[in-house]
Scaffold this motif. Structure first.
Motif, PDB file in Angstrom:
ATOM      1  N   CYS A 262      -4.377   2.246   8.144  1.00 52.54           N
ATOM      2  CA  CYS A 262      -4.042   0.850   8.441  1.00 52.54           C
ATOM      3  C   CYS A 262      -5.250   0.103   8.998  1.00 52.54           C
ATOM      4  O   CYS A 262      -5.500  -1.058   8.642  1.00 52.54           O
ATOM      5  N   ARG A 263      -6.001   0.761   9.850  1.00 50.75           N
ATOM      6  CA  ARG A 263      -7.164   0.105  10.451  1.00 50.75           C
ATOM      7  C   ARG A 263      -8.291  -0.104   9.437  1.00 50.75           C
ATOM      8  O   ARG A 263      -8.924  -1.162   9.403  1.00 50.75           O
TER       9      ARG A 263
ATOM     10  N   ASP B 166      -4.695  -4.792   8.893  1.00 50.22           N
ATOM     11  CA  ASP B 166      -3.697  -5.730   9.389  1.00 50.22           C
ATOM     12  C   ASP B 166      -2.533  -4.911   9.940  1.00 50.22           C
ATOM     13  O   ASP B 166      -2.352  -3.745   9.582  1.00 50.22           O
ATOM     14  N   LYS B 167      -1.743  -5.525  10.806  1.00 52.25           N
ATOM     15  CA  LYS B 167      -0.501  -4.875  11.208  1.00 52.25           C
ATOM     16  C   LYS B 167       0.407  -4.770   9.992  1.00 52.25           C
ATOM     17  O   LYS B 167       0.568  -5.737   9.236  1.00 52.25           O
TER      18      LYS B 167
ATOM     19  N   PHE C 262       0.864  -1.176   0.000  1.00 52.65           N
ATOM     20  CA  PHE C 262       0.000   0.000   0.000  1.00 52.65           C
ATOM     21  C   PHE C 262       0.909   1.238   0.000  1.00 52.65           C
ATOM     22  O   PHE C 262       1.954   1.245   0.642  1.00 52.65           O
ATOM     23  N   ALA C 263       0.492   2.254  -0.730  1.00 47.85           N
ATOM     24  CA  ALA C 263       1.202   3.538  -0.701  1.00 47.85           C
ATOM     25  C   ALA C 263       0.153   4.637  -0.760  1.00 47.85           C
ATOM     26  O   ALA C 263      -0.756   4.574  -1.592  1.00 47.85           O
TER      27      ALA C 263
ATOM     28  N   ILE D  39      -1.143  -0.996  14.979  1.00 50.10           N
ATOM     29  CA  ILE D  39      -1.171  -1.031  13.504  1.00 50.10           C
ATOM     30  C   ILE D  39       0.181  -1.381  12.893  1.00 50.10           C
ATOM     31  O   ILE D  39       0.301  -1.488  11.684  1.00 50.10           O
ATOM     32  N   VAL D  40       1.224  -1.557  13.713  1.00 50.46           N
ATOM     33  CA  VAL D  40       2.575  -1.652  13.155  1.00 50.46           C
ATOM     34  C   VAL D  40       3.277  -2.951  13.531  1.00 50.46           C
ATOM     35  O   VAL D  40       3.166  -3.445  14.658  1.00 50.46           O
ATOM     36  N   GLN D  41       4.010  -3.499  12.536  1.00 53.89           N
ATOM     37  CA  GLN D  41       4.927  -4.620  12.784  1.00 53.89           C
ATOM     38  C   GLN D  41       6.302  -4.066  13.158  1.00 53.89           C
ATOM     39  O   GLN D  41       6.763  -4.229  14.266  1.00 53.89           O
ATOM     40  N   GLU D  42       6.936  -3.409  12.192  1.00 53.13           N
ATOM     41  CA  GLU D  42       8.226  -2.755  12.399  1.00 53.13           C
ATOM     42  C   GLU D  42       8.274  -1.558  11.452  1.00 53.13           C
ATOM     43  O   GLU D  42       7.401  -1.405  10.589  1.00 53.13           O
TER      44      GLU D  42
END
Length: 295
Positions: free
Chosen positions: A91-92, A97-98, A57-58, A121-124
């Motif tokens: 993101c939500r 997904d995270k 996504f961008a 909302i974040v992985q890394e």
């Protein structure tokens, strides 16, 4: 090299139309966030490669690209808190997904702000030539007096609409944009007519002048050194070592933060490595998200 041909879509956020693209139907989610004056098109050389293994996504931050450019008022302000909330809500609502968050320049501050305020909302995060915000009010005392005075004078003049329009008209020309890019990029061949068009097109939109003036006057808000220790996740940092705006030596000081897993110098590359050297950046990002062998 594959170039993204994604069809832009529209997401309504707080009543404003926001432009975004998506590509890929499997793998982890990754969200790409551009820098000042740019848009999702600055990731056109990355999206197709990442989409082979990820759901990419961008988006265009509000005020930039093909997203809405409302006049700053009580409902909207162009700050990292605003952009962080936009990213978290995206993101939500859209990613659902995270996500791995990837930013360039001021986009790095925006994704860190999102991660700090919305850890769910974040992985890394991956930071590409993070803006050091050297004109921030808390850093002015470290500047030579003449630079501090010059920056303060321009910011004061940008309170006047006549100056905003004049200054913006001088900057928003193909030759000026090309000259700025040739300074920011180490590889001259990466400064193409296509890139110049991508950056200039949004400058014709209603509200573009007001957004430019509002952000140029903005010297408050978080610094990267404020957000890095607060991150709820790990970060990797990629830095074009020939960046004339954000010195790599200052960037390397971020290695001291426990949240930073890896700092990678990209020799012979400038301020926007994702566009200037995608053949270097794309494999690093994929290894970070998919195999995790290096990190």
């Amino acid at each position: 090299m594959l170039i993204a041909t994604s069809v832009p879509q529209t997401w309504i956020w707080n009543g404003f139309p926001i432009c975004y693209v998506t590509e890929g139907d499997h793998g982890p989610a990754v969200l790409l966030v551009h820098g000042f004056g740019a848009s999702w098109g600055h990731w056109r050389k990355n999206i197709p490669e990442l989409a082979k293994y990820c759901r990419v996504f961008a988006l265009d931050l509000i005020g930039f690209g093909d997203s809405a450019k409302p006049t700053p008022n009580q409902k909207i302000s162009y700050t990292f808190e605003t952009w962080g909330q936009q990213i978290a809500d995206f993101c939500r609502e859209i990613v659902q997904d995270k996500a791995f968050l990837v930013g360039n320049s001021i986009g790095c501050i925006a994704i860190m702000q999102a991660a700090v305020t919305a850890p769910d909302i974040v992985q890394e995060v991956a930071l590409l030539n993070c803006s050091l915000r050297l004109l921030h009010i808390r850093k002015r005392s470290e500047m030579p007096w003449y630079r501090n005075y010059g920056a303060s004078l321009v910011q004061e003049l940008l309170k006047y609409s006549w100056f905003n329009q004049l200054f913006f008209n001088l900057l928003a020309t193909p030759q000026t944009v090309k000259n700025v890019l040739l300074q920011a990029y180490k590889r001259d061949e990466a400064v193409t007519d296509d890139l110049i068009k991508i950056l200039l097109k949004p400058a014709q939109d209603q509200g573009a002048v007001e957004v430019f003036a509002a952000f140029t006057r903005y010297s408050q808000g978080p610094l990267p050194e404020d957000l890095l220790p607060q991150l709820p996740c790990s970060a990797i940092i990629l830095w074009g070592a020939d960046d004339p705006w954000e010195p790599v030596e200052l960037g390397e000081e971020f290695n001291h933060y426990s949240t930073v897993k890896k700092f990678i110098r990209l020799e012979g590359v400038g301020h926007c490595p994702q566009d200037e050297a995608p053949e270097l950046v794309n494999p690093i990002l994929l290894d970070w998200m998919i195999s995790r062998k290096t990190y």
